[in-house]
Design an enzyme around this catalytic site. Structure first.
Site, PDB file in Angstrom:
ATOM      1  N   ARG A 269       0.856  -1.185   0.000  1.00  0.00           N
ATOM      2  CA  ARG A 269       0.000   0.000   0.000  1.00  0.00           C
ATOM      3  C   ARG A 269       0.888   1.230   0.000  1.00  0.00           C
ATOM      4  O   ARG A 269       1.473   1.578   1.030  1.00  0.00           O
ATOM      5  CB  ARG A 269      -0.863  -0.042   1.262  1.00  0.00           C
ATOM      6  CG  ARG A 269      -2.081   0.824   1.219  1.00  0.00           C
ATOM      7  CD  ARG A 269      -2.683   0.912   2.606  1.00  0.00           C
ATOM      8  NE  ARG A 269      -1.888   1.763   3.457  1.00  0.00           N
ATOM      9  CZ  ARG A 269      -1.686   1.528   4.756  1.00  0.00           C
ATOM     10  NH1 ARG A 269      -2.196   0.493   5.362  1.00  0.00           N
ATOM     11  NH2 ARG A 269      -0.963   2.373   5.465  1.00  0.00           N
ATOM     12  N   HIS A 273      -3.577   4.440   4.397  1.00  0.00           N
ATOM     13  CA  HIS A 273      -4.644   3.427   4.454  1.00  0.00           C
ATOM     14  C   HIS A 273      -5.935   4.043   3.913  1.00  0.00           C
ATOM     15  O   HIS A 273      -6.592   3.487   3.039  1.00  0.00           O
ATOM     16  CB  HIS A 273      -4.814   2.986   5.904  1.00  0.00           C
ATOM     17  CG  HIS A 273      -6.048   2.203   6.164  1.00  0.00           C
ATOM     18  ND1 HIS A 273      -6.169   0.882   5.815  1.00  0.00           N
ATOM     19  CD2 HIS A 273      -7.231   2.561   6.724  1.00  0.00           C
ATOM     20  CE1 HIS A 273      -7.380   0.457   6.151  1.00  0.00           C
ATOM     21  NE2 HIS A 273      -8.032   1.460   6.701  1.00  0.00           N
ATOM     22  N   TYR A 282       4.330   5.437  10.791  1.00  0.00           N
ATOM     23  CA  TYR A 282       4.718   4.031  11.025  1.00  0.00           C
ATOM     24  C   TYR A 282       5.486   3.384   9.868  1.00  0.00           C
ATOM     25  O   TYR A 282       6.215   2.435  10.084  1.00  0.00           O
ATOM     26  CB  TYR A 282       3.487   3.184  11.401  1.00  0.00           C
ATOM     27  CG  TYR A 282       2.324   3.290  10.434  1.00  0.00           C
ATOM     28  CD1 TYR A 282       2.269   2.504   9.295  1.00  0.00           C
ATOM     29  CD2 TYR A 282       1.296   4.193  10.648  1.00  0.00           C
ATOM     30  CE1 TYR A 282       1.203   2.615   8.403  1.00  0.00           C
ATOM     31  CE2 TYR A 282       0.234   4.312   9.767  1.00  0.00           C
ATOM     32  CZ  TYR A 282       0.193   3.516   8.641  1.00  0.00           C
ATOM     33  OH  TYR A 282      -0.832   3.622   7.757  1.00  0.00           O
TER      34      TYR A 282
END
Ligand SMILES: Cc1ncc(C[n+]2csc(CCOP(=O)(O)OP(=O)(O)O)c2C)c(N)n1
Length: 373
Positions: A269, A273, A282
């Site tokens: 990805r 998100h 992160y």
């Protein structure tokens, strides 16, 4: 982590056709593809990339509550979607924009869901919508819906008749995070018990929002399926040919009575998100760079150029993608609000007296607020 053989791959990272050993058994599935098919794959991916960016922009401009980008996952989606036959029934999660495009969904119907002006988006039972069921935001639940549907296909005897034009397979898309849900394990159990005609298509994009797949599973995900007695394979999900060939084989097997199958597409990805998320908190820049260098569209463009595609072809696709996005933007800005009472219309599949009563009450209340009433 268990040792696993390399994932099925036809295209090198540089876009050179170089099938690895795992790809050999899937080679026959590529033989039927024409140059036109290859170009269509590219077109699907490039158009999706462009409208996905447009939707992200539209969300930023307040036109949608949320947008889940598909950037980076185009090859996994296009290859598998193009492998399905028209009669196959597809159960997506909420990120399968390329699959929606391939199956003929009007992408504005997807926008409506994310804008909150539609409860479902499109009539999934209308054949014009390519047997593409509604998006599902409850993680993993669609694996069970697909299993229920495939059980129905089984009861109807609508598979394994030997008629490839009519036999049905059911395909469920979900992510690595969804495999941590009980629903997906239950779907595996029921599907394997019933030897259902279905394929589980797992896009391992390495993240369940901020939780890495390494935290979720100590074992490669495709091996889990084998514990349920479900044949499974891991593929390079950024190689559109690998996604196509493996999906073709496993859909064919499921349609022919071979029971459920699982394809795990390794992809990534790129970015957030959803538009509510900040992945820089992160994701490491190194991991991101590793995957950006494996961009499925650039990789396939290099392959096509090697096959003779020229600048005019790529310019034509770019123009189509721009037109598509401009049209999508225009139609999004024109979307009105639904009638307030529409919320009652889809609560039950058949007329229901309580719904009629509540709808009448709401309408009376609304009209009492109209000035002068
Ligand atoms: C049942 C349920 N639990 C939690 C959530 C919140 N949630 C939304 S997306 C997500 C992560 C999903 O990750 P994955 O299945 O890998 O799909 P991806 O978004 O990466 O494509 C979670 C936990 C949800 N929507 N539904």
């Amino acid at each position: 982590m268990a040792e696993v053989p390399p994932a099925v791959q036809f295209l090198s990272v540089e876009g050179v056709f170089a099938p690895n050993e795992a790809a050999e058994e899937y080679l026959p599935y590529l033989e039927e593809l024409t140059e036109q098919d290859h170009r269509q794959f590219y077109r699907d991916m490039a158009v999706t990339r462009r409208f996905d960016e447009e939707c992200t922009n539209l969300q930023r401009q307040g036109q949608m509550g949320l947008w889940p980008p598909s950037h980076g996952q185009e090859a996994a989606q296009v290859g598998s979607a193009r492998a399905a036959r028209p009669q196959d029934v597809i159960f997506p999660s909420y990120r399968e924009h390329a699959v929606a495009l391939v199956r003929g969904i009007d992408i504005v119907d997807v926008v409506k869901v994310m804008r909150g002006v539609s409860m479902g988006g499109w009539d999934a039972t209308d054949p014009a919508n390519g047997n593409f069921r509604n998006y599902c935001l409850v993680i993993g639940s669609q694996a069970l819906h697909a299993t229920g549907y495939a059980t129905g296909v089984k009861f109807d005897g609508a598979y394994a008749t030997g008629d490839a034009e009519r036999d049905i397979a059911v395909m469920a898309y979900f992510g690595d995070g969804a495999t941590s849900q009980g629903d997906v394990s239950e779907a595996f159990v029921f599907s394997a018990s019933g030897q259902n005609p279905q394929v589980f298509f797992l896009q391992n994009n390495h993240w369940a929002i901020s939780v890495p797949v390494t935290t979720q599973s100590r074992t490669p995900l495709y091996l889990r399926a084998q514990g349920f007695g479900i044949p499974s394979v891991q593929v390079d999900g950024n190689d559109v040919l690998a996604s196509y060939a493996t999906s073709r084989k496993h859909l064919d097997d499921a349609r022919a009575g071979g029971g459920p199958q699982l394809v795990e597409a390794l992809t990534y990805r790129i970015g957030a998100h959803t538009t509510s998320d900040d992945p820089t908190r992160y994701q490491t820049p190194e991991q991101l760079a590793h995957w950006v260098a494996r961009d499925p569209i650039i990789r396939f463009a290099t392959y096509l150029r090697g096959q003779g595609a020229d600048d005019a072809f790529f310019a034509d696709v770019q123009a189509e993608a721009e037109d598509f996005s401009a049209d999508l933007r225009r139609r999004t800005l024109e979307l009105g609000a639904p009638a307030l009472s529409a919320i009652f219309d889809h609560a039950y599949s058949e007329p229901h007296p309580l719904m009629d009563e509540q709808k009448a009450w709401l309408e009376a209340y609304e009209s009492s607020l109209v000035e002068g009433a």
